[in-house]
Scaffold this motif. Structure first.
Motif, mmCIF file in Angstrom:
data_model
loop_
_atom_site.group_PDB
_atom_site.id
_atom_site.type_symbol
_atom_site.label_atom_id
_atom_site.label_comp_id
_atom_site.label_asym_id
_atom_site.label_seq_id
_atom_site.Cartn_x
_atom_site.Cartn_y
_atom_site.Cartn_z
ATOM 1 N N THR A 9 0.842 -1.203 0.000
ATOM 2 C CA THR A 9 0.000 0.000 0.000
ATOM 3 C C THR A 9 0.872 1.246 0.000
ATOM 4 O OG1 THR A 9 -1.742 -1.170 1.211
ATOM 5 C CG2 THR A 9 -1.825 1.235 1.225
ATOM 6 N N ARG A 10 1.919 1.241 0.810
ATOM 7 C CA ARG A 10 2.827 2.392 0.859
ATOM 8 C C ARG A 10 3.477 2.629 -0.502
ATOM 9 N NH1 ARG A 10 5.914 5.140 4.995
ATOM 10 N NH2 ARG A 10 7.630 6.216 3.967
ATOM 11 N N TYR A 11 3.864 1.548 -1.163
ATOM 12 C CA TYR A 11 4.478 1.668 -2.493
ATOM 13 C C TYR A 11 3.517 2.354 -3.464
ATOM 14 C CZ TYR A 11 6.219 0.203 -7.082
ATOM 15 O OH TYR A 11 6.643 0.187 -8.381
ATOM 16 N N LEU A 12 2.253 1.957 -3.449
ATOM 17 C CA LEU A 12 1.258 2.563 -4.335
ATOM 18 C C LEU A 12 1.058 4.040 -4.007
ATOM 19 C CD1 LEU A 12 -1.478 -0.238 -4.467
ATOM 20 C CD2 LEU A 12 0.225 0.325 -6.220
ATOM 21 N N ILE A 13 0.994 4.349 -2.704
ATOM 22 C CA ILE A 13 0.781 5.740 -2.295
ATOM 23 C C ILE A 13 1.968 6.606 -2.705
ATOM 24 C CG2 ILE A 13 0.542 7.270 -0.295
ATOM 25 C CD1 ILE A 13 -1.020 5.004 1.077
ATOM 26 N N GLU A 14 3.186 6.104 -2.500
ATOM 27 C CA GLU A 14 4.373 6.877 -2.875
ATOM 28 C C GLU A 14 4.405 7.141 -4.376
ATOM 29 O OE1 GLU A 14 7.631 4.633 -1.327
ATOM 30 O OE2 GLU A 14 7.648 5.743 0.569
ATOM 31 N N ALA A 15 4.014 6.156 -5.176
ATOM 32 C CA ALA A 15 3.975 6.350 -6.626
ATOM 33 C C ALA A 15 2.952 7.427 -6.988
ATOM 34 C CB ALA A 15 3.630 5.033 -7.323
ATOM 35 N N ALA A 16 1.794 7.397 -6.316
ATOM 36 C CA ALA A 16 0.760 8.406 -6.586
ATOM 37 C C ALA A 16 1.221 9.793 -6.157
ATOM 38 C CB ALA A 16 -0.530 8.023 -5.853
ATOM 39 N N VAL A 17 1.922 9.872 -5.023
ATOM 40 C CA VAL A 17 2.413 11.170 -4.537
ATOM 41 C C VAL A 17 3.473 11.720 -5.482
ATOM 42 C CG1 VAL A 17 3.661 12.328 -2.671
ATOM 43 C CG2 VAL A 17 1.825 10.726 -2.125
ATOM 44 N N ASN A 18 4.349 10.854 -5.988
ATOM 45 C CA ASN A 18 5.352 11.302 -6.969
ATOM 46 C C ASN A 18 4.683 11.958 -8.171
ATOM 47 O OD1 ASN A 18 7.802 10.661 -5.745
ATOM 48 N ND2 ASN A 18 7.741 8.533 -6.442
ATOM 49 N N ARG A 19 3.642 11.299 -8.686
ATOM 50 C CA ARG A 19 2.929 11.872 -9.835
ATOM 51 C C ARG A 19 2.241 13.171 -9.440
ATOM 52 N NH1 ARG A 19 1.204 6.537 -10.418
ATOM 53 N NH2 ARG A 19 -0.865 7.098 -9.653
ATOM 54 N N GLY A 20 1.655 13.189 -8.242
ATOM 55 C CA GLY A 20 0.933 14.371 -7.789
ATOM 56 C C GLY A 20 1.835 15.582 -7.646
ATOM 57 N N ILE A 21 3.034 15.383 -7.105
ATOM 58 C CA ILE A 21 3.972 16.490 -6.934
ATOM 59 C C ILE A 21 4.388 17.043 -8.301
ATOM 60 C CG2 ILE A 21 6.306 17.102 -6.187
ATOM 61 C CD1 ILE A 21 5.916 15.198 -3.821
ATOM 62 N N LYS A 22 4.657 16.135 -9.235
ATOM 63 C CA LYS A 22 5.051 16.559 -10.592
ATOM 64 C C LYS A 22 3.921 17.368 -11.244
ATOM 65 C CE LYS A 22 6.899 14.712 -14.930
ATOM 66 N NZ LYS A 22 5.917 15.305 -15.826
ATOM 67 N N GLU A 23 2.691 16.858 -11.143
ATOM 68 C CA GLU A 23 1.556 17.544 -11.758
ATOM 69 C C GLU A 23 1.246 18.864 -11.057
ATOM 70 O OE1 GLU A 23 -1.546 14.685 -11.619
ATOM 71 O OE2 GLU A 23 -0.741 13.454 -13.252
ATOM 72 N N MET A 24 1.505 18.906 -9.736
ATOM 73 C CA MET A 24 1.218 20.125 -8.982
ATOM 74 C C MET A 24 2.077 21.285 -9.464
ATOM 75 S SD MET A 24 0.998 20.462 -4.842
ATOM 76 C CE MET A 24 0.292 18.831 -4.733
ATOM 77 N N GLN A 25 3.286 20.990 -9.893
ATOM 78 C CA GLN A 25 4.153 22.044 -10.422
ATOM 79 C C GLN A 25 3.644 22.572 -11.760
ATOM 80 O OE1 GLN A 25 7.830 19.563 -10.006
ATOM 81 N NE2 GLN A 25 8.642 21.424 -9.072
ATOM 82 N N GLU A 26 2.983 21.704 -12.534
ATOM 83 C CA GLU A 26 2.507 22.091 -13.860
ATOM 84 C C GLU A 26 1.153 22.799 -13.804
ATOM 85 O OE1 GLU A 26 2.492 18.316 -15.722
ATOM 86 O OE2 GLU A 26 4.680 18.145 -15.840
ATOM 87 N N ASP A 27 0.235 22.269 -12.987
ATOM 88 C CA ASP A 27 -1.118 22.832 -12.896
ATOM 89 C C ASP A 27 -1.626 22.622 -11.477
ATOM 90 O OD1 ASP A 27 -3.747 23.579 -13.038
ATOM 91 O OD2 ASP A 27 -4.174 22.547 -14.919
ATOM 92 N N LEU A 70 0.111 25.221 -1.246
ATOM 93 C CA LEU A 70 0.579 23.965 -1.824
ATOM 94 C C LEU A 70 1.679 24.201 -2.852
ATOM 95 C CD1 LEU A 70 -2.907 22.283 -2.082
ATOM 96 C CD2 LEU A 70 -1.032 21.541 -0.619
ATOM 97 N N SER A 71 1.588 25.304 -3.589
ATOM 98 C CA SER A 71 2.661 25.645 -4.524
ATOM 99 C C SER A 71 3.955 25.923 -3.764
ATOM 100 C CB SER A 71 2.274 26.867 -5.366
ATOM 101 O OG SER A 71 1.201 26.573 -6.219
ATOM 102 N N ARG A 72 3.835 26.603 -2.623
ATOM 103 C CA ARG A 72 5.012 26.874 -1.792
ATOM 104 C C ARG A 72 5.657 25.574 -1.329
ATOM 105 N NH1 ARG A 72 3.914 30.949 3.004
ATOM 106 N NH2 ARG A 72 6.180 30.644 3.216
ATOM 107 N N LEU A 73 4.833 24.603 -0.950
ATOM 108 C CA LEU A 73 5.380 23.330 -0.475
ATOM 109 C C LEU A 73 6.241 22.666 -1.537
ATOM 110 C CD1 LEU A 73 2.313 21.754 1.404
ATOM 111 C CD2 LEU A 73 4.364 22.723 2.440
ATOM 112 N N THR A 74 5.742 22.638 -2.781
ATOM 113 C CA THR A 74 6.502 21.971 -3.847
ATOM 114 C C THR A 74 7.699 22.783 -4.302
ATOM 115 O OG1 THR A 74 5.017 22.905 -5.539
ATOM 116 C CG2 THR A 74 4.478 20.721 -4.685
ATOM 117 N N GLU A 75 7.659 24.097 -4.105
ATOM 118 C CA GLU A 75 8.778 24.950 -4.520
ATOM 119 C C GLU A 75 9.874 25.013 -3.457
ATOM 120 O OE1 GLU A 75 6.984 28.688 -5.266
ATOM 121 O OE2 GLU A 75 5.907 28.023 -7.061
#
Length: 341
Positions: A9-27, A70-75
């Motif tokens: 479950t942790r592996y799946l969540i980490e993969a989803a968070v990786n994608r989420g962080i990348k997408e958060m920077q774009e939109d 949230l933008s501040r967090l990723t930056e």
């Protein structure tokens, strides 16, 4: 070899968070909504269901300051640190650990806190080896989050950092005193991915928060209040230099003042004016505990290892024969097993 269910479950969540962080920077707006929706799908525990439902409600406003937050967090924060600390809190502590806690409470009829609040002095009798023993016992019960309020900045951080790294799936929060960090210390802290470091709003905090941000640490601020009103609270939020601001009561703050500030923090979270998320540490700590267990349990340990007990007595974890279950039996109220089912 197949992964254990919690690791998978942790592996799946980490993969989803990786994608989420990348997408958060774009939109940011679109990705945050997707992340909130995804969170609800993974939400198995009582806390997660409450949290992600709240997230979706808060983000309905397209102009919400939380999008800037949230933008501040990723930056401002290293992405590996953001992912690891977030998953350690959100999954390991509030889901996996919460299940262990509820199981222990049902079996033993004792209340177990989801986190421990520890005052730590580098030269105190409550030394690193005793702290590690406490963490080991806590993790067996389901406690995966540890808050350390430092009474002095260590000259050598290596011992604490090594300790945090040994328990890689736990989350640690450090509240710094009003003492200046050095550049090499901030660099060392940045290399610990499961750590949040909070700088006290006091004379040295601007230098400290600047060093932490330069090194992309998971950084926050904290402020010790007495009888603060809503106006002062808003002023602190406006002036805050990090995305998170913890409010901690001074020792002589009356219960009525604590309740008022906690209620103000709660209301401001729903109607934010600044890109800062406020937290009244003790009230929100107990609120999370209530969601996990159906009632709250709070343990605060001083730098000598003492815990005050009902009736004016105290329990010292540095004494021979100490065990966390014995402490819970002495300090925590018995709980209704029916309420925990």
């Amino acid at each position: 070899m197949s992964l254990k269910p919690e690791k998978f479950t942790r592996y799946l969540i980490e993969a989803a968070v990786n994608r989420g962080i990348k997408e958060m920077q774009e939109d940011p707006k679109r990705s945050v909504r997707k992340l909130a929706d995804l969170g609800r799908q993974f939400a198995r525990g009582r806390f997660q269901k409450n949290f992600f439902a709240l997230s979706q409600t808060l983000l309905l406003d397209g102009n919400s300051p939380y999008y800037s937050l949230l933008s501040r967090l990723t930056e401002e924060i290293d992405h590996e640190t953001l992912k690891k600390f977030g998953v350690n809190i959100g999954y390991t502590s509030w889901t996996y650990g919460a299940e262990l806690i509820r199981a222990y409470e049902r079996e033993h009829g004792l209340a177990v806190p989801w986190s421990l609040f520890i005052h730590y002095h580098p030269e105190g009798s409550f030394c690193l080896s005793r702290l590690e023993a406490l963490i080991q016992e806590g993790r067996r019960l389901g406690i995966y989050t540890y808050c350390l309020c430092l009474e002095a900045v260590p000259e050598d951080w290596q011992g604490l950092i090594s300790l945090f790294r040994r328990y890689d799936n736990s989350a640690f929060l450090i509240f710094l005193p009003d003492e200046e960090l050095q550049e090499e210390q901030a660099l060392l802290l940045s290399q610990c991915r499961n750590l949040l470091v909070s700088a006290e709003i006091a004379p040295s905090y601007r230098k400290n928060i600047s060093l932490l941000r330069q090194n992309k640490c998971m950084a926050a601020n904290h402020y010790y209040y007495s009888d603060s009103g809503r106006e002062e609270l808003q002023l602190r939020l406006k002036d805050c230099e990090s995305p998170l601001l913890f409010f901690l009561p001074q020792k002589d703050t009356p219960p009525s003042a604590r309740e008022r500030l906690a209620e103000s923090v709660y209301q401001i979270r729903y109607h934010p004016e600044h890109p800062v998320f406020p937290i009244e540490l003790f009230a929100d700590y107990k609120r999370i505990d209530y969601i996990i267990s159906g009632r709250s349990c709070f343990l605060e340990i001083d730098s000598e290892g003492r815990i005050p007990l009902p009736g004016g007595a105290s329990f010292c974890i540095t004494q021979a024969g100490f065990s966390l279950p014995r402490l819970l039996q002495a300090a925590a109220p018995a709980v209704s097993c029916e309420a925990l089912c």
